[in-house]
Write a protein that holds these residues in place. Structure first.
Motif, PDB file in Angstrom:
ATOM      1  N   ILE A   1      37.276  40.572  32.052  1.00 58.50           N
ATOM      2  CA  ILE A   1      35.919  39.985  32.665  1.00 58.50           C
ATOM      3  C   ILE A   1      36.277  40.401  34.326  1.00 58.50           C
ATOM      4  CG2 ILE A   1      35.056  37.755  33.579  1.00 58.50           C
ATOM      5  CD1 ILE A   1      35.469  36.772  30.777  1.00 58.50           C
ATOM      6  N   ASN A   2      37.532  40.129  34.858  1.00 60.78           N
ATOM      7  CA  ASN A   2      37.967  40.355  36.186  1.00 60.78           C
ATOM      8  C   ASN A   2      37.953  41.806  36.703  1.00 60.78           C
ATOM      9  OD1 ASN A   2      40.503  37.812  36.598  1.00 60.78           O
ATOM     10  ND2 ASN A   2      38.130  37.516  36.108  1.00 60.78           N
TER      11      ASN A   2
ATOM     12  N   ASN B   1      39.041  33.028  39.227  1.00 54.63           N
ATOM     13  CA  ASN B   1      38.448  32.430  38.094  1.00 54.63           C
ATOM     14  C   ASN B   1      37.976  30.989  38.468  1.00 54.63           C
ATOM     15  OD1 ASN B   1      38.485  34.812  36.253  1.00 54.63           O
ATOM     16  ND2 ASN B   1      40.689  34.674  36.832  1.00 54.63           N
TER      17      ASN B   1
ATOM     18  N   TYR C   1      34.600  27.798  44.728  1.00 54.61           N
ATOM     19  CA  TYR C   1      33.878  29.033  44.667  1.00 54.61           C
ATOM     20  C   TYR C   1      32.895  29.416  45.296  1.00 54.61           C
ATOM     21  CZ  TYR C   1      32.506  33.449  42.019  1.00 54.61           C
ATOM     22  OH  TYR C   1      32.122  34.570  41.720  1.00 54.61           O
TER      23      TYR C   1
ATOM     24  N   ASN D   1      35.566  43.663  35.760  1.00 51.39           N
ATOM     25  CA  ASN D   1      34.062  43.800  36.046  1.00 51.39           C
ATOM     26  C   ASN D   1      33.772  43.071  37.411  1.00 51.39           C
ATOM     27  OD1 ASN D   1      32.066  44.964  33.600  1.00 51.39           O
ATOM     28  ND2 ASN D   1      33.592  43.367  32.617  1.00 51.39           N
ATOM     29  N   GLN D   2      35.117  42.510  38.095  1.00 56.04           N
ATOM     30  CA  GLN D   2      34.948  41.898  39.474  1.00 56.04           C
ATOM     31  C   GLN D   2      34.095  40.472  39.369  1.00 56.04           C
ATOM     32  OE1 GLN D   2      36.528  43.105  41.897  1.00 56.04           O
ATOM     33  NE2 GLN D   2      37.267  44.540  40.278  1.00 56.04           N
ATOM     34  N   GLN D   3      34.191  40.104  38.142  1.00 58.70           N
ATOM     35  CA  GLN D   3      33.490  38.625  37.814  1.00 58.70           C
ATOM     36  C   GLN D   3      34.485  37.581  37.516  1.00 58.70           C
ATOM     37  OE1 GLN D   3      30.637  38.193  38.271  1.00 58.70           O
ATOM     38  NE2 GLN D   3      29.343  40.130  38.219  1.00 58.70           N
TER      39      GLN D   3
ATOM     40  N   GLU E   1      32.843  32.337  48.017  1.00 58.80           N
ATOM     41  CA  GLU E   1      32.439  33.953  47.552  1.00 58.80           C
ATOM     42  C   GLU E   1      30.879  34.127  47.841  1.00 58.80           C
ATOM     43  OE1 GLU E   1      34.122  35.929  45.253  1.00 58.80           O
ATOM     44  OE2 GLU E   1      35.781  34.617  45.317  1.00 58.80           O
TER      45      GLU E   1
ATOM     46  N   PHE F   1      27.880  36.686  33.507  1.00 62.61           N
ATOM     47  CA  PHE F   1      28.028  36.453  34.804  1.00 62.61           C
ATOM     48  C   PHE F   1      27.446  35.307  35.590  1.00 62.61           C
ATOM     49  CE2 PHE F   1      30.225  40.467  33.484  1.00 62.61           C
ATOM     50  CZ  PHE F   1      31.274  40.062  32.868  1.00 62.61           C
TER      51      PHE F   1
ATOM     52  N   ILE G   1      24.380  36.811  44.369  1.00 60.68           N
ATOM     53  CA  ILE G   1      24.276  36.886  42.940  1.00 60.68           C
ATOM     54  C   ILE G   1      22.897  37.023  42.381  1.00 60.68           C
ATOM     55  CG2 ILE G   1      24.087  35.004  41.063  1.00 60.68           C
ATOM     56  CD1 ILE G   1      26.434  33.724  42.269  1.00 60.68           C
TER      57      ILE G   1
END
Ligand SMILES: [Zn+2]
Length: 285
Positions: A213-214, A3, A269, A216-218, A273, A156, A278
């Motif tokens: 939220i997590n 996060n 991040y 949702n893999q976000q 990532e 997101f 995105i």
């Protein structure tokens, strides 16, 4: 699941009064140092969106933030929201603040958050300017409040590309929207896990919102101000109630959130990532 933790580096009175800042007691050093200790204890590196005004007055505080490997990004010079600026004023504000921050950090400043999350429909002219100076922005709140928000914006991280790609570059500007929860059936998005909303909801709710939220893999993009862990700050009776709401509980909630999830700065991040995946969108309205 990473996060994102962000801190808007403002003193208590900079949210209370637009102009007469010299009349108030500075509490930013003690509060930010306390916040830095909490982040240290949880082994979290965050993004600090810094006001140029504060960096000028407390350069050693900004050096301390850098020494602890947090990211320094920009929150404007004196917290003037975009709806009180013009394109020319914004460019001047960015140039002036970049100079101050780069001089202290000896590093590139790649991120921006507008005061009062003021990238809204009326101030969308700002996007072209932000793209010129920054890699990412974190100012679009995908919700509707009386002060800010673009309700149709994605919840997101996304890239926003205007119709003229020569203006924006092929990829558009990267956006990190603050965390929201979408109420099932109604599809209405409410702000969660940052500032006032972190103080408003019981801690178990904030944890639940981040978990969803997590799932949702976000990443959940959270934020806090140093004055929010300072219940002893002076009270100004005429000021809005939500500035003071639940200040005595924030530190505990913040600690529990830090203990229960993994957080990184936006810069870290981006480095870790797969941001090439995105989503890029053209229309927010
Ligand atoms: Zn702010």
């Amino acid at each position: 699941m990473n996060n994102i933790m962000t801190i808007d580096l403002e003193d208590w009175y900079q949210d209370v009064d637009f102009k007469n800042w010299k009349n108030y007691e500075d509490r930013i050093l003690q509060n930010t140092n306390k916040l830095l200790s909490l982040l240290d204890e949880a082994n979290v590196q965050a993004t600090f969106f810094v006001l140029g005004y504060n960096a000028e007055r407390f350069p050693e505080l900004i050096e301390n933030i850098c020494d602890k490997n947090h990211e320094v990004a920009m929150h404007g010079y004196d917290h003037t929201p975009l709806f009180m600026q013009t394109p020319q004023k914004l460019e001047n504000d960015i140039r002036k603040t970049l100079k101050i921050l780069k001089h202290i950090t000896n590093d590139e400043i790649i991120g921006y958050r507008a005061p009062w999350f003021s990238v809204v429909k009326e101030t969308f002219w700002a996007i072209d300017i932000l793209k010129k100076y920054f890699e990412y922005d974190s100012s679009i709140y995908p919700t509707r409040t009386p002060l800010y928000g673009i309700p149709k914006a994605p919840r997101f991280p996304f890239r926003f590309s205007l119709s003229d790609p020569t203006k924006m570059g092929a990829k558009g500007l990267l956006e990190f929207p603050p965390a929201t929860y979408e109420i099932p059936i109604f599809k209405r998005k409410i702000p969660v896990a940052g500032g006032f909303y972190l103080r408003l909801f019981p801690c178990s709710f904030s944890k639940y919102f981040i978990e969803i939220i997590n799932e949702n893999q976000q990443p959940a993009v959270c934020y806090l101000h140093p004055w929010e862990i300072d219940p002893q700050q002076p009270k100004i009776r005429s000021y809005k109630w939500w500035h003071y709401y639940n200040l005595n509980k924030t530190e505990k909630t913040f600690k529990r959130v830090l203990d229960n999830f993994t957080f990184v700065s936006i810069k870290d991040y981006l480095a870790s990532e797969h941001i090439e995946n995105i989503e890029c969108i053209n229309d927010l309205w």
